[in-house]
Scaffold this motif. Structure first.
Motif, PDB file in Angstrom:
ATOM      1  N   TRP A   8      45.146  36.951  32.979  1.00  0.00           N
ATOM      2  CA  TRP A   8      45.097  35.953  34.012  1.00  0.00           C
ATOM      3  C   TRP A   8      46.467  35.569  34.556  1.00  0.00           C
ATOM      4  CZ3 TRP A   8      42.017  31.973  30.461  1.00  0.00           C
ATOM      5  CH2 TRP A   8      40.662  32.373  30.570  1.00  0.00           C
ATOM      6  N   GLY A  11      47.340  38.966  36.717  1.00  0.00           N
ATOM      7  CA  GLY A  11      46.413  38.935  38.163  1.00  0.00           C
ATOM      8  C   GLY A  11      47.037  37.724  38.866  1.00  0.00           C
ATOM      9  N   ALA A  12      47.294  36.441  38.212  1.00  0.00           N
ATOM     10  CA  ALA A  12      48.001  35.470  39.104  1.00  0.00           C
ATOM     11  C   ALA A  12      49.541  35.787  39.647  1.00  0.00           C
ATOM     12  CB  ALA A  12      48.138  34.239  38.271  1.00  0.00           C
ATOM     13  N   SER A  13      50.067  36.451  38.749  1.00  0.00           N
ATOM     14  CA  SER A  13      51.515  37.183  39.212  1.00  0.00           C
ATOM     15  C   SER A  13      51.388  38.197  40.262  1.00  0.00           C
ATOM     16  CB  SER A  13      52.162  37.815  38.162  1.00  0.00           C
ATOM     17  OG  SER A  13      52.581  36.796  37.166  1.00  0.00           O
ATOM     18  N   ILE A  14      50.296  39.032  40.603  1.00  0.00           N
ATOM     19  CA  ILE A  14      50.072  39.846  41.540  1.00  0.00           C
ATOM     20  C   ILE A  14      49.841  39.079  42.695  1.00  0.00           C
ATOM     21  CG2 ILE A  14      48.588  41.681  42.351  1.00  0.00           C
ATOM     22  CD1 ILE A  14      48.248  42.727  39.335  1.00  0.00           C
ATOM     23  N   ALA A  15      48.864  38.012  42.713  1.00  0.00           N
ATOM     24  CA  ALA A  15      48.355  37.451  43.895  1.00  0.00           C
ATOM     25  C   ALA A  15      49.393  36.508  44.408  1.00  0.00           C
ATOM     26  CB  ALA A  15      47.147  36.368  43.317  1.00  0.00           C
ATOM     27  N   THR A  41      45.791  45.176  47.020  1.00  0.00           N
ATOM     28  CA  THR A  41      46.465  44.213  45.890  1.00  0.00           C
ATOM     29  C   THR A  41      45.693  43.174  45.379  1.00  0.00           C
ATOM     30  OG1 THR A  41      48.445  45.044  47.065  1.00  0.00           O
ATOM     31  CG2 THR A  41      48.526  42.860  45.904  1.00  0.00           C
ATOM     32  N   ALA A  42      44.844  42.481  46.499  1.00  0.00           N
ATOM     33  CA  ALA A  42      43.987  41.317  46.181  1.00  0.00           C
ATOM     34  C   ALA A  42      42.926  41.714  45.339  1.00  0.00           C
ATOM     35  CB  ALA A  42      43.357  40.673  47.543  1.00  0.00           C
ATOM     36  N   ALA A  45      44.444  42.200  41.774  1.00  0.00           N
ATOM     37  CA  ALA A  45      44.670  40.685  41.185  1.00  0.00           C
ATOM     38  C   ALA A  45      43.188  40.228  40.560  1.00  0.00           C
ATOM     39  CB  ALA A  45      45.115  39.752  42.314  1.00  0.00           C
ATOM     40  N   TYR A  48      42.112  41.730  37.697  1.00  0.00           N
ATOM     41  CA  TYR A  48      42.736  41.218  36.232  1.00  0.00           C
ATOM     42  C   TYR A  48      42.248  39.699  35.924  1.00  0.00           C
ATOM     43  CZ  TYR A  48      46.044  44.847  35.233  1.00  0.00           C
ATOM     44  OH  TYR A  48      46.530  45.951  34.925  1.00  0.00           O
ATOM     45  N   GLY A  49      42.016  39.215  36.877  1.00  0.00           N
ATOM     46  CA  GLY A  49      41.483  37.694  36.623  1.00  0.00           C
ATOM     47  C   GLY A  49      39.937  37.733  36.094  1.00  0.00           C
ATOM     48  N   CYS A  69      42.519  47.490  31.945  1.00  0.00           N
ATOM     49  CA  CYS A  69      43.661  46.592  32.507  1.00  0.00           C
ATOM     50  C   CYS A  69      44.893  46.806  31.564  1.00  0.00           C
ATOM     51  CB  CYS A  69      43.324  45.230  32.908  1.00  0.00           C
ATOM     52  SG  CYS A  69      41.984  45.162  33.977  1.00  0.00           S
TER      53      CYS A  69
END
Length: 99
Positions: A8, A11-15, A41-42, A45, A48-49, A69
């Motif tokens: 999480w 995924g949040a870091s990428i977003a 990219t989305a 993210a 991973y979420g 992942c």
């Protein structure tokens, strides 16, 4: 659970970094990111979420997706090995067999 939270956070870091990267790229004349860049990219993210959510819920496909992942974490040995050791533990595997 450590593995789900890790997915999480990644995924949040990428977003979250997508928007500042967009602002920086707009101001630089040498960079041009198209729609495909933002979609990929989305998508990563979201992947991973999704992996974090499936691990948290104990879905059988979560174990496999978590391994895929976690390949990103391996270059950082002290971090990546901790995630892989956690996924190799018996209680982690048992989390997916409880139904």
């Amino acid at each position: 659970m450590f593995v789900a939270r890790t997915h999480w956070i990644v995924g949040a870091s990428i977003a979250v970094t997508l928007f500042p990267l967009h602002l920086i790229a707009q101001r630089l004349p040498y960079f041009e990111f198209g729609l495909r860049t933002y979609v990929i990219t989305a998508g990563v993210a979201l992947l991973y979420g999704l992996a974090g959510t499936l691990v948290w819920l104990g879905a059988p496909s979560g174990r496999w997706l978590s391994r895929v992942c976690s390949l990103l974490y391996l270059p950082r040995i002290q971090f990546g090995s901790r995630v892989w050791r956690t996924m190799d533990r018996e209680d982690f595997r048992a989390h997916f067999s409880r139904r």
